[in-house]
Design an enzyme around this catalytic site. Structure first.
Site, mmCIF file in Angstrom:
data_model
loop_
_atom_site.group_PDB
_atom_site.id
_atom_site.type_symbol
_atom_site.label_atom_id
_atom_site.label_comp_id
_atom_site.label_asym_id
_atom_site.label_seq_id
_atom_site.Cartn_x
_atom_site.Cartn_y
_atom_site.Cartn_z
ATOM 1 N N GLY A 1 11.944 31.440 -7.659
ATOM 2 C CA GLY A 1 13.373 31.348 -7.355
ATOM 3 C C GLY A 1 14.240 32.411 -8.002
ATOM 4 O O GLY A 1 15.262 32.807 -7.458
ATOM 5 N N GLU B 1 16.665 31.817 -14.892
ATOM 6 C CA GLU B 1 16.378 30.757 -13.922
ATOM 7 C C GLU B 1 17.347 30.851 -12.743
ATOM 8 O O GLU B 1 18.493 31.294 -12.907
ATOM 9 C CB GLU B 1 16.500 29.417 -14.674
ATOM 10 C CG GLU B 1 16.336 28.154 -13.894
ATOM 11 C CD GLU B 1 14.984 27.959 -13.242
ATOM 12 O OE1 GLU B 1 14.567 28.851 -12.488
ATOM 13 O OE2 GLU B 1 14.381 26.886 -13.417
ATOM 14 N N ASP B 2 16.898 30.428 -11.567
ATOM 15 C CA ASP B 2 17.778 30.449 -10.402
ATOM 16 C C ASP B 2 18.859 29.377 -10.496
ATOM 17 O O ASP B 2 20.037 29.642 -10.309
ATOM 18 C CB ASP B 2 16.978 30.314 -9.085
ATOM 19 C CG ASP B 2 16.079 29.088 -9.038
ATOM 20 O OD1 ASP B 2 15.992 28.338 -10.039
ATOM 21 O OD2 ASP B 2 15.442 28.865 -7.985
ATOM 22 N N ASP C 1 19.397 22.190 -12.474
ATOM 23 C CA ASP C 1 19.781 21.000 -11.721
ATOM 24 C C ASP C 1 19.754 19.818 -12.698
ATOM 25 O O ASP C 1 20.708 19.611 -13.444
ATOM 26 C CB ASP C 1 18.785 20.874 -10.559
ATOM 27 C CG ASP C 1 19.094 19.759 -9.601
ATOM 28 O OD1 ASP C 1 20.263 19.392 -9.468
ATOM 29 O OD2 ASP C 1 18.155 19.245 -8.952
ATOM 30 N N LYS D 1 24.179 22.991 -11.614
ATOM 31 C CA LYS D 1 24.732 21.780 -10.977
ATOM 32 C C LYS D 1 25.005 20.772 -12.084
ATOM 33 O O LYS D 1 24.175 19.910 -12.368
ATOM 34 C CB LYS D 1 23.698 21.182 -10.018
ATOM 35 C CG LYS D 1 23.583 21.830 -8.665
ATOM 36 C CD LYS D 1 22.644 20.993 -7.784
ATOM 37 C CE LYS D 1 22.194 21.741 -6.574
ATOM 38 N NZ LYS D 1 21.081 21.072 -5.883
ATOM 39 N N PHE E 1 22.255 20.980 -1.510
ATOM 40 C CA PHE E 1 21.057 21.811 -1.571
ATOM 41 C C PHE E 1 21.424 23.222 -1.138
ATOM 42 O O PHE E 1 22.021 23.426 -0.084
ATOM 43 C CB PHE E 1 19.948 21.241 -0.683
ATOM 44 C CG PHE E 1 18.606 21.826 -1.012
ATOM 45 C CD1 PHE E 1 17.872 21.367 -2.096
ATOM 46 C CD2 PHE E 1 18.081 22.874 -0.255
ATOM 47 C CE1 PHE E 1 16.650 21.927 -2.428
ATOM 48 C CE2 PHE E 1 16.850 23.436 -0.577
ATOM 49 C CZ PHE E 1 16.136 22.960 -1.661
ATOM 50 N N ASP F 1 14.785 28.917 -2.089
ATOM 51 C CA ASP F 1 14.172 28.676 -0.780
ATOM 52 C C ASP F 1 14.294 27.223 -0.335
ATOM 53 O O ASP F 1 14.631 26.331 -1.114
ATOM 54 C CB ASP F 1 12.682 29.029 -0.819
ATOM 55 C CG ASP F 1 11.877 27.974 -1.562
ATOM 56 O OD1 ASP F 1 12.311 27.548 -2.654
ATOM 57 O OD2 ASP F 1 10.828 27.546 -1.050
ATOM 58 N N ARG G 1 14.800 32.724 1.195
ATOM 59 C CA ARG G 1 14.901 33.413 -0.098
ATOM 60 C C ARG G 1 15.573 34.772 0.040
ATOM 61 O O ARG G 1 16.184 35.276 -0.884
ATOM 62 C CB ARG G 1 13.503 33.684 -0.671
ATOM 63 C CG ARG G 1 12.877 32.533 -1.366
ATOM 64 C CD ARG G 1 11.707 33.012 -2.209
ATOM 65 N NE ARG G 1 10.681 31.986 -2.327
ATOM 66 C CZ ARG G 1 10.736 30.961 -3.156
ATOM 67 N NH1 ARG G 1 11.774 30.805 -3.937
ATOM 68 N NH2 ARG G 1 9.765 30.075 -3.211
#
Ligand code: 5GP
Length: 174
Positions: A41, A96-97, A100, A128, A149, A156, A162
């Protein structure tokens, strides 16, 4: 499943990358820094982030998987963990992408600390906050996003999207 509205544009991402690199540079100066990108990610974020540094910076990658579709499988699979020789005594920044629930970065930070890192911080493109379950310190965040989402810029949905240059909401997912 359809692509929804753009939440973060390509231009916003480019500006935020410059901003967090300035913040990181203020904190670390020219001192030791090893970027550890969480694949797949963070692939776009890691590539842009490291190229925004005004000095040489080292990087490596780690692979963590927990999602299938839009659902977390609950169990984190970590592959490609760096060796103790790569980590011992280093100042590590996990790239990190999205953070969450916080489970992924929390587990990865523990593993990297256990390998002997001197310090471990987290730099994430997206956050988030409303979904947080694990108490993780996220030192550098580009954007907070709502509880939807998202895909694009490395993130992805079952391997798709992506390659989008921006971050978009994904709608009508099963
Ligand atoms: P956490 O462990 O913090 O709950 O979740 C982190 C991981 O879940 C991220 O690295 C990412 O792979 C995945 N994830 C969480 N939310 C989203 C999302 O909105 N879109 C995508 N594509 N992946 C997400």
């Amino acid at each position: 499943m359809t692509l929804g509205k753009v939440l973060v544009s390509e231009r916003d991402i480019a500006q935020a990358v410059e901003r967090v690199v300035e913040e990181i540079t203020q904190d670390y100066g020219d001192g030791d820094l090893l970027l550890v990108g969480v694949m797949d990610g963070a692939v776009c974020f890691l590539a842009d982030l490291m190229r925004a540094f005004p000095r040489s910076v080292e990087m490596t990658t780690i692979r963590a998987t927990s999602y299938e579709g839009t659902e977390s499988l609950g169990e984190l699979t970590v592959n490609n963990l760096p060796t103790p020789e790569q980590i011992r005594g280093r100042h590590v920044l996990i790239v990190e992408d999205i953070v969450d629930t916080g489970a992924t970065v929390s587990v990865l930070a523990q593993k990297i600390e256990a390998l002997g890192a001197t310090s471990v911080n987290v730099c994430a493109l997206l956050n988030k906050p409303s979904r947080r379950e694990h108490d993780v310190e996220t030192a550098y965040i580009c954007f907070d996003v709502p509880d939807v989402f998202v895909v694009g810029y490395g993130l992805d949905y079952n391997g798709e999207f992506r390659n989008l240059r921006e971050v978009r909401e994904l709608s009508n997912v099963e």
